[in-house]
Design a protein around this motif. Structure first.
Motif, PDB file in Angstrom:
ATOM      1  N   THR A 430       0.862  -1.230  -0.227  1.00  0.00           N
ATOM      2  CA  THR A 430      -0.070   0.082  -0.206  1.00  0.00           C
ATOM      3  C   THR A 430       0.701   1.288   0.191  1.00  0.00           C
ATOM      4  O   THR A 430       0.226   2.376   0.019  1.00  0.00           O
ATOM      5  N   LEU A 432       2.488   3.749  -2.030  1.00  0.00           N
ATOM      6  CA  LEU A 432       2.228   4.022  -3.425  1.00  0.00           C
ATOM      7  C   LEU A 432       3.278   5.357  -3.821  1.00  0.00           C
ATOM      8  O   LEU A 432       3.721   6.073  -2.836  1.00  0.00           O
ATOM      9  N   PHE A 438      -3.417   4.755   0.003  1.00  0.00           N
ATOM     10  CA  PHE A 438      -3.742   3.609  -0.712  1.00  0.00           C
ATOM     11  C   PHE A 438      -5.676   3.805  -0.488  1.00  0.00           C
ATOM     12  O   PHE A 438      -6.140   3.438  -1.526  1.00  0.00           O
ATOM     13  N   ASP A 439      -6.044   4.097   0.533  1.00  0.00           N
ATOM     14  CA  ASP A 439      -7.313   4.016   1.016  1.00  0.00           C
ATOM     15  C   ASP A 439      -8.326   4.980  -0.263  1.00  0.00           C
ATOM     16  O   ASP A 439      -9.103   4.913  -0.812  1.00  0.00           O
ATOM     17  N   ARG A 520     -10.396   0.052 -11.564  1.00  0.00           N
ATOM     18  CA  ARG A 520     -10.564  -0.803 -10.135  1.00  0.00           C
ATOM     19  C   ARG A 520      -9.139  -1.117  -9.991  1.00  0.00           C
ATOM     20  O   ARG A 520      -8.757  -2.443 -10.113  1.00  0.00           O
ATOM     21  N   LYS A 522      -7.089  -1.285  -7.282  1.00  0.00           N
ATOM     22  CA  LYS A 522      -6.562  -2.090  -6.154  1.00  0.00           C
ATOM     23  C   LYS A 522      -6.821  -3.669  -6.092  1.00  0.00           C
ATOM     24  O   LYS A 522      -8.034  -4.113  -6.122  1.00  0.00           O
ATOM     25  N   ASP A 524      -5.885  -7.709  -4.805  1.00  0.00           N
ATOM     26  CA  ASP A 524      -5.812  -8.784  -3.548  1.00  0.00           C
ATOM     27  C   ASP A 524      -5.025  -9.710  -4.033  1.00  0.00           C
ATOM     28  O   ASP A 524      -5.714 -10.468  -4.778  1.00  0.00           O
ATOM     29  N   ARG A 529      -2.254  -6.427  -0.703  1.00  0.00           N
ATOM     30  CA  ARG A 529      -2.872  -5.520  -1.355  1.00  0.00           C
ATOM     31  C   ARG A 529      -1.861  -4.648  -2.267  1.00  0.00           C
ATOM     32  O   ARG A 529      -0.691  -4.436  -1.669  1.00  0.00           O
ATOM     33  N   GLY A 530      -2.418  -4.304  -3.353  1.00  0.00           N
ATOM     34  CA  GLY A 530      -1.235  -3.435  -4.395  1.00  0.00           C
ATOM     35  C   GLY A 530      -2.076  -3.354  -5.552  1.00  0.00           C
ATOM     36  O   GLY A 530      -3.121  -3.375  -5.837  1.00  0.00           O
ATOM     37  N   VAL A 531      -1.122  -2.855  -6.559  1.00  0.00           N
ATOM     38  CA  VAL A 531      -1.730  -2.633  -7.692  1.00  0.00           C
ATOM     39  C   VAL A 531      -0.729  -3.052  -8.738  1.00  0.00           C
ATOM     40  O   VAL A 531       0.605  -3.108  -8.728  1.00  0.00           O
TER      41      VAL A 531
END
Ligand code: BGC
Length: 819
Positions: A430, A432, A438-439, A520, A522, A524, A529-531
């Motif tokens: 998370t 970035l 991130f949220d 979308r 984000k 799992d 969690r990440g991209v």
């Protein structure tokens, strides 16, 4: 603990840790490392792939690494001394990059030629795998860096790798798949072992108590760390009680706070956690990260700095397997050449390694074109033609793109705007770019300009889950409404599977705007969690018929035509298996056309695993170069022009057609892949089926000839005398096979013969040389399923020596008593 020198320091450190700190130490803090615990003087342990180089903590070309030949190539040398030097070179690279643990070697077996990561493991034979693997581990650990044998166990294919249950009988498990792990642990004592994604006989490997505790710790006395494959650990209690020590990657894993909670709830005994922590502290002591402990290899005992590029080149020449050489066309005599035609996309854009997590980024590459250009005398004209393009698939954007990434919140406000040199986003946490929250993150755009080199239809696509909006030169190619088909979660991270987005007509030299927005973003990835997603691009297709015609024109009238054919990253990589063994694109047509135009056609096969070669009887020579690493082009020139002999022998049987391979299935049925062939894979299966492959296990020609003159067995050693009967110095791999000679009715079903030892020897023209080879006791044994133990099968055996499993020059007989 078996290590008195470390026992005190480990116990003292352990006693100072509270439960939370212990649980934290067993969980990755990020993609590649474990946390430091300053309160006990423990540094952060960094791990990295593996096996052909050391990528380091960054996953981008900005931090280059030496690239050695692929593991199939290393095995093809049949030379443990070279494998040890490969390991030493990699330890040197690891130290340069601040890496304490190398995530290699891969010692799964070549059960099916379709295995996507075939290039990344050694052989179909457990003994050859064990000898090369043990030497590699010893080399890495000579340099004070931990080696990780992986993937424990039976991770021999990629299809549904997270969920597949490989059903393997006890004999096959012991005689084949466990055997290299057992041998390497006994011979080289690796400091780590990686637990695989798959299940074996109903239990996923990270929780497989029988294998991870019963076999590994209790039977074999393994004292190192068991680390999960990345995202393989799924359940806190079952993993820790099933023998897993470390869950990777972080920051969120089934260990850490969840493990501490499980102890507090009484679901896990703290003593179980303590054992895992002891393993990690021992590793930390060995690599020099634990205060008060002398590292296993103190700085004063590190090997002297090695010349990495020379070793990369030596391994490459030593691995090349000459499988056909009509009229001794090779080596070419440079003095007799005036024009050479070099053909093939991979002759210019060298394919030096396989795809997936094994990918590392070289600082420079010597392609076959570079290598030949440098080695050919000045007066020789070298013409190059691409021939046919093997790769007509989308790939990561390369030349001509200037890209950045823009992160936005739900109101469209920009959270961060950062350069993106490689067209691929891979943020596995998370954290970035630009400290973006991130949220708050709602979309991620890859945007910039593309200036094409060629006019025509350019194809664009995406990798990752999406949905995506893709706009090129003002045209909307993807509207952002459909998610992309997913697949293996790691594929999104590795970015090696693209789906088509659409096409645009572009003009050479005229820049256009590109925008790819992940609506979308984000993801799992297991607990992480990440991209992770990427833009894909493919330049306009060239007309293969025209390209082949150009190649034929270049070959016509040349003294020699050298055609380099290759697989691509879409064929040999991680996360999927091969659908066929055919060369991609129109390369078979290319070879046929060139061979028809020039009888002196030499084909160089640049692939990490077997490919079908329907033209092989129509060309003058065939040289297999595997994925030869960054010095591959220089090594190829050495071999083609005779500065070096092609030293390799096949570590795996090459079929003529996939359909002939006795074992090839990789797709599970209802989640189960049954290893119904038992202990018969590779040449063990070919000999039983009585079918002829294209080239057998152990096969390969050199530039000289050998005569086997004498064989004698004394105790467990076979002495073999051979003579170089050619006019050049040469190297022979003397192979020893053991074959049961009397088949009584109650004898167990066994392979016709199996490799029991080997040695490499060199001799000048006319000279003779002796090899003394210890015969492995296992060649006379089977795993007795009833007794759950090894059993020696008494009786007569032939001890056979020769050039390959089907070309055995001399035989003698021994009698073995049972015990
Ligand atoms: C592979 C391992 C590798 C790990 C870390 C996994 O997907 O199976 O071989 O070491 O990723 O990159």
């Amino acid at each position: 603990m078996e290590h008195p020198e470390y026992a005190d320091v480990v116990e003292t450190a352990l006693a100072k840790l509270d439960l939370d700190a212990k649980a934290r130490l067993l969980a990755g803090q990020d993609l590649w490392s474990l946390p430091a615990l300053p309160e006990i003087g423990l540094g952060s342990l960094v791990m990295s792939d593996g096996p052909v180089g050391v990528r380091g903590a960054s996953w981008d070309p900005g931090d280059p690494s030496l690239v050695l030949p692929s593991p199939t190539a290393l095995a093809a040398t049949w030379d443990p001394d070279l494998a040890r030097r490969a390991g030493q070179v990699l330890a040197q690279e690891a130290r340069r990059k601040g890496v304490h643990v190398l995530l290699a070697p891969t010692i799964n077996l070549h059960r099916s030629p379709r295995g996507g990561r075939h290039f990344e493991s050694y052989s179909e034979d457990p003994l050859l795998t064990a000898r090369i693997g043990a030497a590699y581990v010893a080399g890495v650990q000579d340099g004070g860096v931990g080696a990780t044998v992986k993937h424990f166990v039976a991770n021999d294919a990629e299809t549904d790798r997270f969920t597949v249950d490989n059903r393997v009988g006890a004999r096959a498990l012991r005689e084949l798949y466990l055997a290299p792990f057992e041998q390497i642990i006994a011979d080289a004592r690796p400091w780590l072992l990686m637990s695989a994604y798959n299940s074996v006989n109903g239990s996923t490997m990270t929780e497989n108590r029988d294998l991870q505790i019963g076999v590994l710790r209790q039977e074999w006395g393994y004292d190192g760390v068991v680390v999960s494959d990345w995202l393989a650990a799924r359940d806190t209690v079952r993993a820790i009680t099933g023998g897993l020590d470390v869950a990777m990657p972080g920051p969120t894993t089934v260990f850490g706070p969840r493990l501490a909670a499980a102890v507090r709830d009484g679901r896990v005994a703290e003593s179980v956690v303590d054992d895992a922590v002891r393993h990690v502290l021992l590793l930390a002591a060995r690599v020099g990260l634990l205060a008060g402990a002398e590292p296993a290899v103190p700085t004063s005992r590190l090997p002297a700095p090695l010349d990495t590029e020379t070793i990369a080149r030596e391994i490459a020449t030593g691995s090349m397997v000459l499988v056909r050489n009509t009229d001794q066309i090779l080596p070419l005599d440079p003095a007799a050449l005036s024009r050479v035609a070099l053909i093939g996309r991979a002759a210019r854009d060298a394919r030096i390694l396989g795809g997936g997590s094994a990918t590392v980024y070289p600082a420079r590459v010597t392609s076959p074109l570079d290598g030949l250009r440098a080695a050919l005398p000045d007066g020789v004209a070298l013409t190059y033609a691409m021939g046919a393009d093997p790769d007509n698939e989308l790939d990561v954007p390369r030349d001509g793109f200037t890209l950045r990434t823009v992160l936005r919140d739900a109101d469209g406000d920009i959270l961060a705007d950062a350069p993106l040199p490689f067209g691929r986003v891979r943020w596995m946490s998370t954290d970035l770019p630009g400290g973006a929250d991130f949220d708050a993150l709602d979309s991620v755009e890859i945007t910039g300009t593309y200036t094409p080199h060629e006019s025509g239809t350019h194809h664009f696509g995406v990798s990752g889950p999406g949905p995506f909006r893709l706009v090129v030169a003002g045209a909307v190619l993807l509207p952002g409404t459909e998610p992309q088909p997913g697949g293996d979660v790691l594929n999104a991270v590795l970015g090696n599977r693209y789906t088509a987005g659409g096409a645009a007509e572009l003009e050479a030299g005229r820049p256009v705007e590109i925008s790819l927005t992940n609506l979308r973003p984000k993801g799992d990835f297991g607990l992480i969690r990440g991209v992770a997603f990427a833009l894909g691009h493919r330049a306009p297709d060239r007309d293969d018929d025209a390209l082949i015609a150009e190649a034929v024109a270049a070959a016509t009238g040349a003294d020699t035509a050298v055609v380099v054919v290759a697989t691509t990253e879409r064929v040999e990589s991680e996360g999927f298996d091969r659908a066929s063994l055919r060369l991609p694109g129109r390369q078979d047509d290319l070879v046929a056309a060139v061979a028809a135009a020039n009888p002196r056609t030499v084909v160089v096969v640049n692939a990490g695993a077997p490919v079908e070669m329907p033209w092989r009887a129509d060309v003058a020579a065939v040289l297999l170069t595997w994925f030869p690493g960054q010095e591959g082009g220089a090594a190829l020139a050495d071999v083609l022009l005779g500065a070096a002999e092609p030293g390799g022998r096949l570590p795996t049987t090459w079929p003529s057609h996939l359909a002939d391979a006795p074992v090839s299935e990789v797709t599970p049925t209802d989640g189960v892949l049954a290893y119904d062939e038992g202990p018969f894979i590779g040449y063990r299966a070919w000999q039983r089926a009585g079918t002829e492959p294209a080239f057998p296990f152990g096969y390969g020609l050199g530039y000289t000839t050998w005569e086997y003159e004498d064989i004698e067995v004394a105790g467990d050693t076979v002495h073999v005398r051979i003579r170089n009967t050619g006019i050049r110095s040469g190297r022979e791999v003397v192979q020893v096979y053991v074959a049961p000679a009397d088949s009584s009715a109650d004898a167990p079903d066994r392979p016709e013969r199996q490799l029991a030892g080997f040695a490499t020897v060199t001799a000048g023209p006319g000279a003779s040389v002796e090899a003394s080879i210890t015969i492995a006791e296992r060649a006379f044994q089977i795993w007795d399923e009833g007794a759950n133990a090894w059993a020696t099968i008494p009786g007569g055996y032939r001890v056979e020596v020769g050039h390959s499993v089907t070309d055995l020059a001399m035989t003698t007989r021994v009698e073995v008593a049972g015990h």
